[in-house]
Design an enzyme around this catalytic site. Structure first.
Site, PDB file in Angstrom:
ATOM      1  N   SER A 136       0.830  -1.201   0.000  1.00 25.08           N
ATOM      2  CA  SER A 136       0.000   0.000   0.000  1.00 25.08           C
ATOM      3  C   SER A 136       0.864   1.250   0.000  1.00 25.08           C
ATOM      4  CB  SER A 136      -0.928   0.022   1.221  1.00 25.08           C
ATOM      5  OG  SER A 136      -1.710   1.206   1.221  1.00 25.08           O
ATOM      6  N   LYS A 190      -4.297  -6.754   3.604  1.00 20.14           N
ATOM      7  CA  LYS A 190      -4.316  -5.654   2.636  1.00 20.14           C
ATOM      8  C   LYS A 190      -5.756  -5.381   2.173  1.00 20.14           C
ATOM      9  CE  LYS A 190      -2.827  -2.636  -0.425  1.00 20.14           C
ATOM     10  NZ  LYS A 190      -3.803  -2.582  -1.492  1.00 20.14           N
ATOM     11  N   HIS A 193      -7.400  -3.467   4.873  1.00 19.11           N
ATOM     12  CA  HIS A 193      -6.848  -2.110   4.805  1.00 19.11           C
ATOM     13  C   HIS A 193      -7.627  -1.280   3.786  1.00 19.11           C
ATOM     14  CE1 HIS A 193      -4.416   0.830   2.573  1.00 19.11           C
ATOM     15  NE2 HIS A 193      -3.775   1.084   3.701  1.00 19.11           N
ATOM     16  N   ASN A 194      -7.851  -1.854   2.607  1.00 17.55           N
ATOM     17  CA  ASN A 194      -8.568  -1.121   1.563  1.00 17.55           C
ATOM     18  C   ASN A 194     -10.028  -0.898   1.934  1.00 17.55           C
ATOM     19  OD1 ASN A 194      -6.110  -1.428   0.273  1.00 17.55           O
ATOM     20  ND2 ASN A 194      -7.020  -1.942  -1.700  1.00 17.55           N
ATOM     21  N   GLU A 197     -10.066   1.910   4.170  1.00 17.59           N
ATOM     22  CA  GLU A 197      -9.804   3.089   3.332  1.00 17.59           C
ATOM     23  C   GLU A 197     -11.106   3.609   2.706  1.00 17.59           C
ATOM     24  OE1 GLU A 197      -7.750   3.548  -0.992  1.00 17.59           O
ATOM     25  OE2 GLU A 197      -6.541   2.536   0.528  1.00 17.59           O
TER      26      GLU A 197
END
Length: 484
Positions: A136, A190, A193-194, A197
């Site tokens: 990222s 990940k 995480h997105n 986000e």
């Protein structure tokens, strides 16, 4: 081509796929002292890379996969930087043809974690290691220091880890890279995480919309508010760039650029993956789900056009104390952001149990402090929360966050109530407050739902006053319940 064939076994690591991300990652590795092999399906792209960057450091270019693999020192490490999906499978299989037992294939693309689990099993059957590594930070992060989330075997991290730690972002001297867990754990983290986000961006957009609609502030004025907020506990990359986006003025018209951008938010799929997996795990990630749905609603052009005639029957009073309202929005934004992160870590916790991963949540928060898109000041607080209690069942219940959310609740309620009365859509602000209230409720109406389910489907229920599982003959008066 404009480069010579490589000499065998001269590179420490290789990057296959010379798009922007792959090129920047290769340059980052080489700048940190690693001899880096570079390759691409199109040899012309490799030649173009060498023409632009070949003098920056030690690169070892190749014309084909056989040359690419032969240029790597054993145990070989080949990084795949191509489009997720079939292209990744094709490159993996091509690499494997030329590798030997103990070599390592690394996928640094945005792959679905279940694909990584499958690929790891495929490689393991051939004596190879497969590492799914979430990266990222975008193009600049890849070049100057991303947050890296590798999965895979501990043995593969022994070889790969020092290189990834060297090229990752650093916070207080600590690398934003850690071994997340086995097989698909890296790409799973990940993905979440997105998802966070998505929620983070949406709730920031809702704060902007409230300031614009309720106070009538210009983009430039709101930019200064966000810049000031960035000096508080809200300090983060996304808050910082929000101020910059709002400051941008179109050169031709003199209009704030944000006012000229079509209000349709697109998506690449990681938010959807996060929500789909959360449903599979039965983990409520309402902030992420609402943010994902909000992007879909923004793109529902025909439906939005058809709804333009709705009256709405909204209140029309004005805010008299602007400074107080701005502070209320700031506190509501902070509380809503904490909910999104708390839900994301709940999903990681449940996934670790379900898929057999040993994920250290403090380490995940630590490597998100720098390099990645959601990097924020309070990720240091999240790290400390999980260090204080590695078994913490709910991030929001940590004493530090609990106190801050408690202080923010009155402002949060005022903001959501005002938004509802005045027709300003705040799906993440609102759903996050509802989630907070659901968790704190002593009793939920789910008891009625269980009664309904037992009535029409004999699904049974448990009681608060005695042990056991029960079923009632609801449609037959006088018939007693019986233990199922």
């Amino acid at each position: 081509m404009s480069f010579n064939s490589p000499q065998p076994a001269t590179a420490d690591i290789g990057v296959y796929g010379m798009g922007v991300m792959g090129s920047n990652l290769a340059r980052n590795l080489a700048r940190n002292g690693y001899r880096t092999a570079v390759g691409n399906r199109s040899v012309e792209r490799t030649a173009d890379f060498m023409g632009k960057h070949g003098e920056e450091a030690v690169f070892v270019p190749s014309h084909n996969m056989a040359e690419f693999i032969s240029s790597l020192e054993p145990p070989r490490v080949g990084i795949i930087m191509v489009q997720a999906g079939a292209a990744t499978d094709a490159v993996m299989e091509s690499m494997a043809e030329h590798m030997e037992a103990g070599d390592i294939i690394v996928d640094c693309g945005n792959s679905l974690f279940s694909d990584t689990v499958r690929r790891e099993a495929w490689c393991s059957a051939r004596g190879l290691h497969f590492v799914g590594a979430g990266v990222s930070g975008g193009e600049e992060g890849a070049l100057w220091g991303p947050s890296i989330m590798p999965g895979g075997t501990p043995e593969s991290y022994d070889r790969l880890g020092p290189m990834f730690e060297a090229i990752s972002a650093k916070v207080d001297g600590e690398p934003c890279c850690t071994h997340v867990g086995t097989d698909g754990a890296g790409h799973f983290v990940k993905m979440v995480h997105n998802g966070i986000e998505y929620a983070d961006m949406q709730v920031i957009a809702e704060a902007y919309d409230l300031l614009k609609q309720r106070l009538g502030l210009s983009a430039g004025e709101i930019a200064e508010i966000f810049a000031a907020w960035n000096e508080t506990e809200l300090g983060s990359y996304l808050i910082e760039i929000t101020a910059e986006v709002l400051r941008q003025v179109d050169a031709e018209t003199g209009t704030p650029l944000v006012d000229l951008i079509v209000d349709r938010a697109s998506q690449k799929g990681t938010g959807k993956w996060t929500v789909q997996n959360a449903l599979d795990l039965a983990v409520p990630v309402t902030a992420i789900a609402e943010a994902t749905m909000a992007r879909g609603a923004s793109s529902a052009t025909e439906q939005r056009q058809a709804a333009r005639t709705f009256a709405g029957h909204t209140a029309n009073d004005e805010i008299t104390n602007k400074e107080a309202f701005i502070e209320d929005v700031r506190q509501a934004l902070y509380a809503s952001k904490i909910v999104a992160y708390s839900q994301g870590f709940d999903q990681i916790t449940e996934a670790a149990k379900t898929y057999g991963w040993d994920i250290n949540r403090a380490n995940v928060a630590r490597i998100w402090r720098g390099g990645c898109i959601i990097r924020a000041v309070f990720l240091g607080d999240i790290t400390e929360a999980y260090e204080r209690n590695s078994e913490l069942p709910l991030l929001m219940a940590d004493e530090n966050f609990a106190a801050k959310i408690d202080a923010a609740v009155p402002a949060w309620r005022r903001v959501v109530a005002d938004a509802v009365l005045h027709g300003v859509p705040t799906p993440v602000f609102s759903s996050s407050l509802v989630y907070f209230d659901m968790l704190r409720a002593k009793r939920l109406p789910a008891a009625l739902i269980q009664g309904q389910r037992d009535f029409f489907g004999a699904h049974t229920y448990q009681r608060t006053d005695k042990e056991g599982t029960f079923h009632t003959f609801w449609a037959e008066p006088g018939r007693p319940e019986e233990e199922a």
